[in-house]
Write an enzyme that holds these catalytic residues in place. Structure first.
Site, PDB file in Angstrom:
ATOM      1  N   ARG A  98       0.828  -1.208   0.000  1.00  0.00           N
ATOM      2  CA  ARG A  98       0.000   0.000   0.000  1.00  0.00           C
ATOM      3  C   ARG A  98       0.862   1.258   0.000  1.00  0.00           C
ATOM      4  O   ARG A  98       0.547   2.242  -0.682  1.00  0.00           O
ATOM      5  CB  ARG A  98      -0.932  -0.003   1.223  1.00  0.00           C
ATOM      6  N   SER A  99       1.978   1.239   0.741  1.00  0.00           N
ATOM      7  CA  SER A  99       2.863   2.403   0.772  1.00  0.00           C
ATOM      8  C   SER A  99       3.392   2.730  -0.616  1.00  0.00           C
ATOM      9  O   SER A  99       3.457   3.901  -1.014  1.00  0.00           O
ATOM     10  CB  SER A  99       4.041   2.156   1.722  1.00  0.00           C
ATOM     11  N   PHE A 137       8.959  10.883  -2.865  1.00  0.00           N
ATOM     12  CA  PHE A 137       8.497  12.167  -2.357  1.00  0.00           C
ATOM     13  C   PHE A 137       9.477  12.652  -1.300  1.00  0.00           C
ATOM     14  O   PHE A 137       9.696  11.966  -0.302  1.00  0.00           O
ATOM     15  CB  PHE A 137       7.096  11.976  -1.755  1.00  0.00           C
ATOM     16  N   PRO A 142      16.734  14.800   7.720  1.00  0.00           N
ATOM     17  CA  PRO A 142      17.376  14.236   8.908  1.00  0.00           C
ATOM     18  C   PRO A 142      17.094  15.031  10.182  1.00  0.00           C
ATOM     19  O   PRO A 142      16.943  14.450  11.263  1.00  0.00           O
ATOM     20  CB  PRO A 142      18.868  14.279   8.542  1.00  0.00           C
ATOM     21  N   ASN A 249      -2.284  15.240   2.929  1.00  0.00           N
ATOM     22  CA  ASN A 249      -3.708  15.008   3.196  1.00  0.00           C
ATOM     23  C   ASN A 249      -4.245  13.872   2.345  1.00  0.00           C
ATOM     24  O   ASN A 249      -5.006  13.027   2.814  1.00  0.00           O
ATOM     25  CB  ASN A 249      -4.513  16.287   2.937  1.00  0.00           C
ATOM     26  N   GLN A 288     -14.944 -16.954  26.999  1.00  0.00           N
ATOM     27  CA  GLN A 288     -15.401 -15.562  27.053  1.00  0.00           C
ATOM     28  C   GLN A 288     -14.309 -14.559  26.672  1.00  0.00           C
ATOM     29  O   GLN A 288     -14.572 -13.592  25.953  1.00  0.00           O
ATOM     30  CB  GLN A 288     -15.930 -15.246  28.457  1.00  0.00           C
ATOM     31  N   LEU A 347      -3.637 -16.380  18.823  1.00  0.00           N
ATOM     32  CA  LEU A 347      -2.923 -17.483  18.189  1.00  0.00           C
ATOM     33  C   LEU A 347      -1.802 -18.045  19.055  1.00  0.00           C
ATOM     34  O   LEU A 347      -1.158 -19.024  18.674  1.00  0.00           O
ATOM     35  CB  LEU A 347      -2.343 -17.045  16.837  1.00  0.00           C
ATOM     36  N   GLU A 372       3.684  10.096   7.733  1.00  0.00           N
ATOM     37  CA  GLU A 372       2.586  10.974   7.272  1.00  0.00           C
ATOM     38  C   GLU A 372       1.927  11.702   8.438  1.00  0.00           C
ATOM     39  O   GLU A 372       0.714  11.922   8.461  1.00  0.00           O
ATOM     40  CB  GLU A 372       1.518  10.183   6.489  1.00  0.00           C
TER      41      GLU A 372
END
Length: 392
Positions: A98-99, A137, A142, A249, A288, A347, A372
């Site tokens: 996704r990045s 981008f 730094p 944004n 539960q 798990l 971001e």
């Protein structure tokens, strides 16, 4: 036991009824691609700290790069909800996937489309949309992350070209990029965007090694040592921090959708495991404490879905504010990282194994909760919107 493929997306509040048939078709096509291309190789890529070969061209083939860019420039002309659904499905595969798509779409193609010249749009956008060209981008430095206004990268007008100096850090795809959209200060101290191309003398992209997070993607620096940038590579349509912040944004909006995919992946795996894993003579899903966890996971995912859907409607109407986007990014990333961690506990020891996605998602989300705009900075953005008082 091994990794469980997703059979259905959680839709506890019937949100699918609010989507168009096109939305659902787009989501299904990206989901199918993630199942066939990403899932079989993502664990090995993350374990070995290698990116997925040919990823950007594959993303281009399925229309995941700049999907809201106009068709005339190589995009698909889709709406913002479509973009969000694409990001959701990609991050169900891995945050690194996704990045890659998010940076290409929101941080490279978006500013060229919004602020670039007609010549720049025609030159770069079609190749970026196809994945034939990879973009990065350059904003974070730094010494300056959350305070971009203090950036030290600068450029001077040398008459027939600009001379660029400085450095950017934590840059997704920098070791692979063909171009970089770089934000730097002019001689008046005002921020402007420049398109820097690989091969320009003095432009280097050293890779960042030894990451514990986003291991299936390349991260690095952008270093500029007296780089001569042609004047036609300046983005003419914006001056000041409005340029890079509008890009953020768009990216933050995509993240708010994307992390829902990571949470869904963990949730669906935990549900199925809880039904099959037996302790004390019965499935652990009958206890539960496990049901409490699963019920809370589904509640938080549902809340995040509703938040994103309305935010997408606002984005489509050009009414979404930066503060609203910050709220969604902050809430949904926290939701996803909490579910990744808690579902790992369901798990037990198996949760740390690569056959299951929890540890990989949890490690990735440690980056997503910071980049971001950090978790705390987004809180202050909301606080500013509430009180009108700047707490930075």
């Amino acid at each position: 036991m091994s990794y469980y493929p997703l059979t259905s997306i959680p839709d506890y509040y019937g949100i699918d009824a609010l989507l168009t048939e096109e939305h659902k078709l787009i989501r299904q096509s990206v989901r199918d691609w993630v199942e066939s291309f990403v899932m079989p190789q993502i664990d090995q890529a993350a374990q070995n700290h290698t990116d997925l070969p040919g990823l950007m061209r594959e993303l281009g083939k399925i229309g995941a790069l700049g999907p809201y860019i106009p068709v005339e420039y190589g995009g698909s002309g889709l709406d913002q909800i479509s973009y969000g659904l694409i990001m959701q499905e990609l991050e169900r595969g891995d945050s690194a996937v996704r990045s890659a798509a998010s940076v290409q779409s929101s941080l490279v193609m978006f500013p060229i489309n919004e602020f670039g010249s007609e010549e720049q749009k025609k030159k770069y956008l079609p190749k970026l949309a196809a994945g034939e060209m990879i973009g990065s981008f350059g904003l974070t430095e730094p010494n300056h992350g959350s305070d971009p206004g203090s950036m030290e990268t600068y450029f001077k007008d040398m008459g027939d070209h600009y001379l660029l100096n400085g450095a950017k850090m934590w840059i997704t795809n920098s070791p692979l990029c063909d171009i970089a959209v770089v934000w730097a200060k002019n001689e008046e101290g005002k921020v402007q965007g420049l398109i820097v191309e690989r091969g320009m003398e003095g432009f280097t992209t050293p890779e960042t090694h030894n990451k514990w997070s986003l291991r299936a993607s390349k991260t690095g620096e952008l270093v500029f040592n007296n780089v001569k940038v042609p004047k036609e590579n300046l983005l003419p349509g914006v001056t000041g921090l409005k340029g890079p912040l509008s890009c953020l944004n768009s990216a933050r909006y995509g993240i708010s959708w994307g992390v829902i995919g990571a949470a869904i992946d963990c949730y669906c795996t935990a549900v199925q495991y809880s039904k099959e894993r037996k302790q004390f003579g019965k499935p652990i899903g009958s206890y539960q404490l496990q049901q409490k966890k699963l019920a809370e996971f589904l509640t938080e995912i549902t809340k995040a879905q509703l938040l994103c859907l309305q935010l997408g409607n606002l984005k489509n109407d050009h009414k979404a504010t930066p503060a609203q986007i910050s709220m969604a990014k902050r809430n949904n990333v926290r939701m996803a990282i909490d579910i990744a961690r808690e579902s790992r506990q369901i798990l037990g020891g198996m949760g740390i194994m690569g056959e299951f996605p929890m540890m990989r998602h949890a490690a990735n989300l440690e980056s997503v909760i910071t980049y971001e705009g950090t978790h705390d900075v987004h809180l202050l953005i909301t606080g500013l919107d509430i009180t009108g008082i700047n707490a930075f």
